[in-house]
Design an enzyme around this catalytic site. Structure first.
Site, PDB file in Angstrom:
ATOM      1  N   ASP A 104       0.851  -1.195   0.000  1.00  0.00           N
ATOM      2  CA  ASP A 104       0.000   0.000   0.000  1.00  0.00           C
ATOM      3  C   ASP A 104       0.886   1.244   0.000  1.00  0.00           C
ATOM      4  O   ASP A 104       2.027   1.209   0.455  1.00  0.00           O
ATOM      5  CB  ASP A 104      -0.878   0.026   1.256  1.00  0.00           C
ATOM      6  CG  ASP A 104      -1.831  -1.158   1.314  1.00  0.00           C
ATOM      7  OD1 ASP A 104      -2.143  -1.718   0.246  1.00  0.00           O
ATOM      8  OD2 ASP A 104      -2.239  -1.511   2.432  1.00  0.00           O
TER       9      ASP A 104
HETATM   10  N1  URA Z   1      -1.056  -5.968   3.926  1.00  0.00           N
HETATM   11  C1  URA Z   1      -1.599  -4.731   3.914  1.00  0.00           C
HETATM   12  O1  URA Z   1      -2.656  -4.509   4.481  1.00  0.00           O
HETATM   13  N2  URA Z   1      -0.951  -3.757   3.230  1.00  0.00           N
HETATM   14  C2  URA Z   1       0.245  -3.951   2.624  1.00  0.00           C
HETATM   15  O2  URA Z   1       0.803  -3.006   2.055  1.00  0.00           O
HETATM   16  C3  URA Z   1       0.796  -5.231   2.667  1.00  0.00           C
HETATM   17  C4  URA Z   1       0.130  -6.229   3.322  1.00  0.00           C
END
Ligand code: URA
Length: 238
Positions: A104
């Protein structure tokens, strides 16, 4: 391989641009300028060369570890933030490196990239089950019931089967260490929410047996060597 083809394979632009770089005397091999685009270059051992004074080593495929900062999207065409591709030199982008799974925009830490399609596919395939270790800073104190729920499995919205962590431990009252194998959208954030807490910050520390090097500053990248790739393939969690 001739010099023009070598530069082309390493992301220095079109064949014509690579020929131009050589003809303009901007490429050195073994300390000497080589102005012949058709000069034969042996690939064993991997040749070292300089373009405009910057040193490069020939690599058939690119395998990269990036220490992702917050505020960067894992997309070439970002919607609201900068792209992680802004953190890489143009040669890597020209070679077509792509992220091995996505983080993310607000997640930090270890992001792998490669132009080896088979490698990217193998590491993102749900069948492969590569363990990934995350550190999640949580809004509420982490209690034993939450840890138990994460390991036993929680049902995520829209899913039919529960998602279980391989391991969940408390490093600190608000710092959760979570190892997961799957790579579903917002996987960690959704799992922690389903267990009754909330992720405030998320950092990926390890993929397989390869840990983000402490010496790799936020926003910096490095090549992975054979030892790193062997560690990556090691799926043991401890
Ligand atoms: N899980 C998440 O919620 N976000 C990420 O960036 C990676 C794994």
């Amino acid at each position: 391989m001739d010099l023009e083809t070598l530069l082309f394979s390493q992301g220095f632009g079109s064949r014509r641009q690579c020929r131009g770089l050589v003809a303009e005397g901007r490429v050195c091999i073994g300390g000497d300028v080589c102005a012949d685009p058709h000069a034969r270059i042996s690939l064993t051992p991997s040749p070292e060369f300089k373009v405009d004074g910057h040193a490069w080593t020939y690599r058939e495929k690119a395998y990269i570890a990036l220490n992702k900062p917050p505020g960067y999207e894992c997309s070439r065409d970002p919607q609201h933030h900068l792209s992680i591709f802004h953190l890489l030199p143009p040669q890597l982008i020209e070679r077509g490196v792509q992220p091995v799974g996505r983080l993310d925009q607000d997640t930090t830490g270890l992001l792998l990239l490669s132009d080896d399609g088979a490698f990217v596919h193998a590491f993102t395939s749900p069948k492969r089950k590569v363990p990934k270790l995350y550190l999640a800073t949580t809004r509420h104190p982490i209690d034993d019931a939450q840890l138990a729920r994460l390991v036993e499995g929680v049902l995520l919205h829209g899913e039919t089967k529960p998602s279980a962590a391989l391991a969940a431990t408390r490093r600190d009252e608000h710092l959760l260490e979570l190892t997961v194998q799957e790579g579903k959208y917002h996987q960690v954030k959704r799992m922690v929410a389903a267990a009754g807490n909330r992720v405030e910050k998320l950092h990926r520390e390890r993929v397989g047996g390869y840990a983000l090097p402490e010496s790799l500053a936020e926003g910096a990248w490095r090549w992975l060597d054979e030892t790193d790739l062997a560690a990556l393939r090691d799926s043991r969690t401890s």
